[in-house]
Design a protein around this motif. Structure first.
Motif, PDB file in Angstrom:
ATOM      1  N   ILE A   1       0.881  -1.162   0.000  1.00 26.27           N
ATOM      2  CA  ILE A   1       0.000   0.000   0.000  1.00 26.27           C
ATOM      3  C   ILE A   1       0.918   1.212   0.000  1.00 26.27           C
ATOM      4  CG2 ILE A   1      -1.767   1.279   1.268  1.00 26.27           C
ATOM      5  CD1 ILE A   1      -1.654  -1.939   2.626  1.00 26.27           C
ATOM      6  N   VAL A   2       0.828   2.039  -1.004  1.00 27.93           N
ATOM      7  CA  VAL A   2       1.712   3.199  -1.149  1.00 27.93           C
ATOM      8  C   VAL A   2       0.857   4.457  -1.055  1.00 27.93           C
ATOM      9  CG1 VAL A   2       3.577   4.210  -2.503  1.00 27.93           C
ATOM     10  CG2 VAL A   2       3.030   1.776  -2.760  1.00 27.93           C
ATOM     11  N   PHE A   3       1.327   5.437  -0.326  1.00 25.25           N
ATOM     12  CA  PHE A   3       0.524   6.647  -0.138  1.00 25.25           C
ATOM     13  C   PHE A   3       1.395   7.894  -0.219  1.00 25.25           C
ATOM     14  CE2 PHE A   3       1.928   5.292   4.049  1.00 25.25           C
ATOM     15  CZ  PHE A   3       2.385   6.470   4.625  1.00 25.25           C
ATOM     16  N   LEU A   4       0.740   9.018  -0.427  1.00 22.64           N
ATOM     17  CA  LEU A   4       1.409  10.308  -0.508  1.00 22.64           C
ATOM     18  C   LEU A   4       0.856  11.252   0.549  1.00 22.64           C
ATOM     19  CD1 LEU A   4       1.175  10.874  -4.386  1.00 22.64           C
ATOM     20  CD2 LEU A   4       2.954   9.639  -3.116  1.00 22.64           C
ATOM     21  N   VAL A   5       1.729  12.057   1.128  1.00 18.67           N
ATOM     22  CA  VAL A   5       1.317  13.180   1.971  1.00 18.67           C
ATOM     23  C   VAL A   5       1.794  14.455   1.297  1.00 18.67           C
ATOM     24  CG1 VAL A   5       1.203  11.919   4.147  1.00 18.67           C
ATOM     25  CG2 VAL A   5       3.384  12.888   3.404  1.00 18.67           C
ATOM     26  N   GLU A   6       1.005  15.504   1.422  1.00 19.91           N
ATOM     27  CA  GLU A   6       1.262  16.729   0.662  1.00 19.91           C
ATOM     28  C   GLU A   6       2.180  17.693   1.406  1.00 19.91           C
ATOM     29  OE1 GLU A   6      -1.208  20.511  -1.313  1.00 19.91           O
ATOM     30  OE2 GLU A   6      -2.221  19.067  -0.005  1.00 19.91           O
ATOM     31  N   MET A   7       3.143  18.245   0.699  1.00 16.31           N
ATOM     32  CA  MET A   7       3.974  19.334   1.212  1.00 16.31           C
ATOM     33  C   MET A   7       3.224  20.645   0.970  1.00 16.31           C
ATOM     34  SD  MET A   7       7.127  17.959   2.014  1.00 16.31           S
ATOM     35  CE  MET A   7       8.489  18.988   1.488  1.00 16.31           C
ATOM     36  N   GLU A   8       3.050  21.424   2.008  1.00 16.52           N
ATOM     37  CA  GLU A   8       2.244  22.642   1.924  1.00 16.52           C
ATOM     38  C   GLU A   8       2.849  23.636   0.929  1.00 16.52           C
ATOM     39  OE1 GLU A   8       0.512  26.356   2.602  1.00 16.52           O
ATOM     40  OE2 GLU A   8       2.565  25.981   3.260  1.00 16.52           O
ATOM     41  N   PHE A   9       2.016  24.199   0.069  1.00 21.97           N
ATOM     42  CA  PHE A   9       2.467  25.018  -1.048  1.00 21.97           C
ATOM     43  C   PHE A   9       3.295  26.220  -0.594  1.00 21.97           C
ATOM     44  CE2 PHE A   9       1.900  28.579  -3.980  1.00 21.97           C
ATOM     45  CZ  PHE A   9       2.288  28.010  -5.181  1.00 21.97           C
ATOM     46  N   ASP A  10       2.797  26.988   0.363  1.00 22.54           N
ATOM     47  CA  ASP A  10       3.494  28.209   0.766  1.00 22.54           C
ATOM     48  C   ASP A  10       4.858  27.913   1.382  1.00 22.54           C
ATOM     49  OD1 ASP A  10       1.578  30.012  -0.125  1.00 22.54           O
ATOM     50  OD2 ASP A  10       0.434  29.902   1.745  1.00 22.54           O
ATOM     51  N   ALA A  11       4.950  26.805   2.116  1.00 22.52           N
ATOM     52  CA  ALA A  11       6.242  26.436   2.696  1.00 22.52           C
ATOM     53  C   ALA A  11       7.252  26.111   1.599  1.00 22.52           C
ATOM     54  CB  ALA A  11       6.083  25.246   3.640  1.00 22.52           C
ATOM     55  N   MET A  12       6.797  25.431   0.555  1.00 26.72           N
ATOM     56  CA  MET A  12       7.698  25.082  -0.540  1.00 26.72           C
ATOM     57  C   MET A  12       8.102  26.313  -1.348  1.00 26.72           C
ATOM     58  SD  MET A  12       8.309  22.052   0.016  1.00 26.72           S
ATOM     59  CE  MET A  12       9.395  21.852  -1.392  1.00 26.72           C
ATOM     60  N   ARG A  13       7.296  27.356  -1.321  1.00 27.55           N
ATOM     61  CA  ARG A  13       7.662  28.593  -2.011  1.00 27.55           C
ATOM     62  C   ARG A  13       8.858  29.265  -1.347  1.00 27.55           C
ATOM     63  NH1 ARG A  13       6.909  29.327  -6.832  1.00 27.55           N
ATOM     64  NH2 ARG A  13       6.940  31.588  -6.603  1.00 27.55           N
ATOM     65  N   ARG A  14       9.237  28.798  -0.163  1.00 32.29           N
ATOM     66  CA  ARG A  14      10.376  29.373   0.557  1.00 32.29           C
ATOM     67  C   ARG A  14      11.681  28.633   0.256  1.00 32.29           C
ATOM     68  NH1 ARG A  14      11.600  33.613   2.540  1.00 32.29           N
ATOM     69  NH2 ARG A  14      12.135  33.092   4.672  1.00 32.29           N
ATOM     70  N   ALA A  15      11.624  27.562  -0.508  1.00 31.71           N
ATOM     71  CA  ALA A  15      12.834  26.773  -0.787  1.00 31.71           C
ATOM     72  C   ALA A  15      13.955  27.673  -1.323  1.00 31.71           C
ATOM     73  CB  ALA A  15      12.509  25.687  -1.813  1.00 31.71           C
ATOM     74  N   PRO A  16      15.178  27.481  -0.779  1.00 29.78           N
ATOM     75  CA  PRO A  16      15.684  26.407   0.083  1.00 29.78           C
ATOM     76  C   PRO A  16      15.788  26.789   1.553  1.00 29.78           C
ATOM     77  CG  PRO A  16      17.538  27.576  -0.849  1.00 29.78           C
ATOM     78  CD  PRO A  16      16.296  28.301  -1.307  1.00 29.78           C
ATOM     79  N   ARG A  17      14.960  27.692   2.030  1.00 26.13           N
ATOM     80  CA  ARG A  17      15.103  28.188   3.397  1.00 26.13           C
ATOM     81  C   ARG A  17      14.570  27.193   4.425  1.00 26.13           C
ATOM     82  NH1 ARG A  17      16.979  33.294   2.819  1.00 26.13           N
ATOM     83  NH2 ARG A  17      16.566  34.296   0.818  1.00 26.13           N
ATOM     84  N   ALA A  18      14.688  27.567   5.692  1.00 25.59           N
ATOM     85  CA  ALA A  18      14.411  26.630   6.785  1.00 25.59           C
ATOM     86  C   ALA A  18      12.969  26.149   6.808  1.00 25.59           C
ATOM     87  CB  ALA A  18      14.754  27.283   8.120  1.00 25.59           C
ATOM     88  N   GLU A  19      12.041  26.959   6.310  1.00 21.31           N
ATOM     89  CA  GLU A  19      10.640  26.539   6.318  1.00 21.31           C
ATOM     90  C   GLU A  19      10.414  25.262   5.526  1.00 21.31           C
ATOM     91  OE1 GLU A  19      10.629  31.017   6.858  1.00 21.31           O
ATOM     92  OE2 GLU A  19      11.749  29.539   5.696  1.00 21.31           O
ATOM     93  N   THR A  20      11.204  25.060   4.476  1.00 18.23           N
ATOM     94  CA  THR A  20      11.039  23.842   3.680  1.00 18.23           C
ATOM     95  C   THR A  20      11.504  22.610   4.465  1.00 18.23           C
ATOM     96  OG1 THR A  20      13.205  24.111   2.599  1.00 18.23           O
ATOM     97  CG2 THR A  20      11.301  25.104   1.519  1.00 18.23           C
ATOM     98  N   LEU A  21      12.562  22.757   5.242  1.00 14.70           N
ATOM     99  CA  LEU A  21      13.033  21.647   6.074  1.00 14.70           C
ATOM    100  C   LEU A  21      11.980  21.288   7.117  1.00 14.70           C
ATOM    101  CD1 LEU A  21      15.297  19.695   6.940  1.00 14.70           C
ATOM    102  CD2 LEU A  21      16.159  21.508   8.434  1.00 14.70           C
ATOM    103  N   ARG A  22      11.376  22.303   7.723  1.00 10.12           N
ATOM    104  CA  ARG A  22      10.326  22.044   8.717  1.00 10.12           C
ATOM    105  C   ARG A  22       9.138  21.338   8.079  1.00 10.12           C
ATOM    106  NH1 ARG A  22       8.012  27.215  11.591  1.00 10.12           N
ATOM    107  NH2 ARG A  22       7.446  27.659   9.419  1.00 10.12           N
ATOM    108  N   GLU A  23       8.729  21.787   6.897  1.00 12.67           N
ATOM    109  CA  GLU A  23       7.595  21.156   6.227  1.00 12.67           C
ATOM    110  C   GLU A  23       7.930  19.721   5.822  1.00 12.67           C
ATOM    111  OE1 GLU A  23       3.770  20.712   4.534  1.00 12.67           O
ATOM    112  OE2 GLU A  23       4.665  21.912   6.137  1.00 12.67           O
ATOM    113  N   SER A  24       9.153  19.504   5.376  1.00 11.80           N
ATOM    114  CA  SER A  24       9.590  18.157   5.047  1.00 11.80           C
ATOM    115  C   SER A  24       9.508  17.255   6.270  1.00 11.80           C
ATOM    116  CB  SER A  24      11.024  18.204   4.509  1.00 11.80           C
ATOM    117  OG  SER A  24      11.487  16.918   4.182  1.00 11.80           O
ATOM    118  N   ALA A  25      10.010  17.736   7.398  1.00 13.60           N
ATOM    119  CA  ALA A  25       9.974  16.952   8.631  1.00 13.60           C
ATOM    120  C   ALA A  25       8.536  16.684   9.071  1.00 13.60           C
ATOM    121  CB  ALA A  25      10.727  17.695   9.735  1.00 13.60           C
ATOM    122  N   ARG A  26       7.688  17.688   8.932  1.00 18.76           N
ATOM    123  CA  ARG A  26       6.279  17.543   9.335  1.00 18.76           C
ATOM    124  C   ARG A  26       5.588  16.451   8.528  1.00 18.76           C
ATOM    125  NH1 ARG A  26       1.123  20.441   8.804  1.00 18.76           N
ATOM    126  NH2 ARG A  26       1.876  21.444   6.905  1.00 18.76           N
TER     127      ARG A  26
END
Length: 366
Positions: A150-175
């Motif tokens: 069973i394979v599933f996906l969880v979504e990375m929040e759009f606004d957090a990814m708009r900050r790449a490569p800053r720290a918000e993207t790492l937090r969203e990845s961890a979340r």
């Protein structure tokens, strides 16, 4: 993604050779000595990478004390996660009563936070040969006889990814890795309560390679950046999986038009700060035609900025918000390959060719 012939043991990959496993080796330990006795050509470059600041730690260009600490808490919490007993009991009752077990498992995963779920047969070529991420099981042969996944996906929040490569993207990845662990561990508990064998594959605990398994489960296509491109969410996803003895009807792979689109787009490769992504044609990699990635360059940039970057995920035209307009564009891209060059041109016109991180309100630059 076409394979050259039937999978054979030589096709399988050793987890010890993954970038994260290599970075987990510590000088002076038996595991370090063993690995570099077998891969002496990697020792010098790997030691140099290990000398850089660790991800989410002081010294990285985009280190942020509060945000980076929050990301670390998500990762630290994953090993000790325990499924909610009430959810497990209810899920087991529903699975046992279900006429279609796959639908019941999918519904549970979606309830727990997944945004897409599919089923696949486990290709032996996707199973690692040996464990390598942690010293405790370093070098152990991987034995996985579960035929279904069973394979599933969880979504990375759009606004957090708009900050790449800053720290918000790492937090969203961890979340989202944390969310994925909750989903997979809970599904495993439900399956075991119903008498089936099951194993969770989540952050830092993988026995299988997830991107090709997700393709087999009908969840998307691999892009030029070798990341899954999913319908509706593009590359803004993290993948989790549960392998099991529960019999599940496998999904058919989907065609999103991404494979051809990536041949004309090249936006991820052109915006990659480390030039780790290929601008050329696909190559044969272990029997699979794919665009190669220079993992040392990619990970070296991660250690320089102190995050897991995310620029290639964020700049991908498939990763825009799931609006009516973008859904229409995706439909056209899927059905009409002759429109792809025009679609890339329009994406460049509207969003720009070069990546430019967006700063959300209330976040102070550091």
């Amino acid at each position: 993604m076409a394979r050259a012939g039937a999978p054979t043991p030589i096709d399988r990959f050793d987890e010890r050779d993954t970038m994260f496993a290599r970075m987990a080796r510590r000088a002076g330990t038996p595991e370090y000595e063993d690995y570099y006795s077998r891969r002496p050509e990697l020792r010098k470059a790997d030691d140099r990478l290990r000398s850089l600041p660790a991800l989410g730690c002081p010294g990285g260009r985009h280190y942020h004390p509060e945000i980076s600490a929050e990301a670390e808490r998500y990762f630290e919490d994953i090993p000790g996660l325990e499924p909610d007993p009430a959810v497990v009991a209810r899920g087991a009752r529903e699975l046992e009563a279900a006429e279609d077990p796959a639908s019941a498992v999918k519904a549970l995963a979606l309830e727990l936070g997944a945004v897409a779920v599919g089923c696949a047969l486990v290709d032996p070529a996707f199973v690692y040969t040996h464990k390598g991420r942690h010293d405790a099981d370093y070098g152990r042969e991987v034995s996985l006889h579960h035929p279904h996944a069973i394979v599933f996906l969880v979504e990375m929040e759009f606004d957090a990814m708009r900050r790449a490569p800053r720290a918000e993207t790492l937090r969203e990845s961890a979340r989202q890795y944390h969310r994925g662990a909750v989903v997979s561990k809970t599904v495993v508990a439900v399956l075991k309560a119903c008498g089936f064998e099951a194993r969770s594959h989540h952050d830092a605990h993988y026995d299988v390679i997830l991107p090709p398994l997700a393709v087999r489960a009908g969840l998307g296509e691999l892009g030029r950046h070798n990341i899954l491109i999913a319908d509706r969410f593009g590359t803004r996803v993290r993948i989790g999986a549960v392998t099991t003895t529960l019999e599940l009807d496998p999904a058919a792979p989907v065609g999103l038009g991404a494979d051809h689109f990536c041949t004309v787009c090249r936006k991820c490769a052109e915006n990659c700060p480390s030039h780790a992504l290929s601008l050329g044609e696909k190559e044969d990699v272990r029997g699979v035609a794919k665009w190669p990635t220079n993992v040392e360059r990619c990970y070296g940039y991660w250690r320089t900025v102190g995050t897991d970057c995310g620029i290639c995920m964020a700049v991908c035209p498939f990763s825009h918000r799931n609006t009516v307009f973008h859904s229409l564009v995706r439909l056209v891209v899927r059905r009409a390959p002759w429109t792809h060059r025009m679609a890339v041109w329009l994406d460049d016109l509207v969003y720009g060719r070069r990546w430019n991180p967006r700063a959300p309100t209330g976040v102070k630059e550091v």
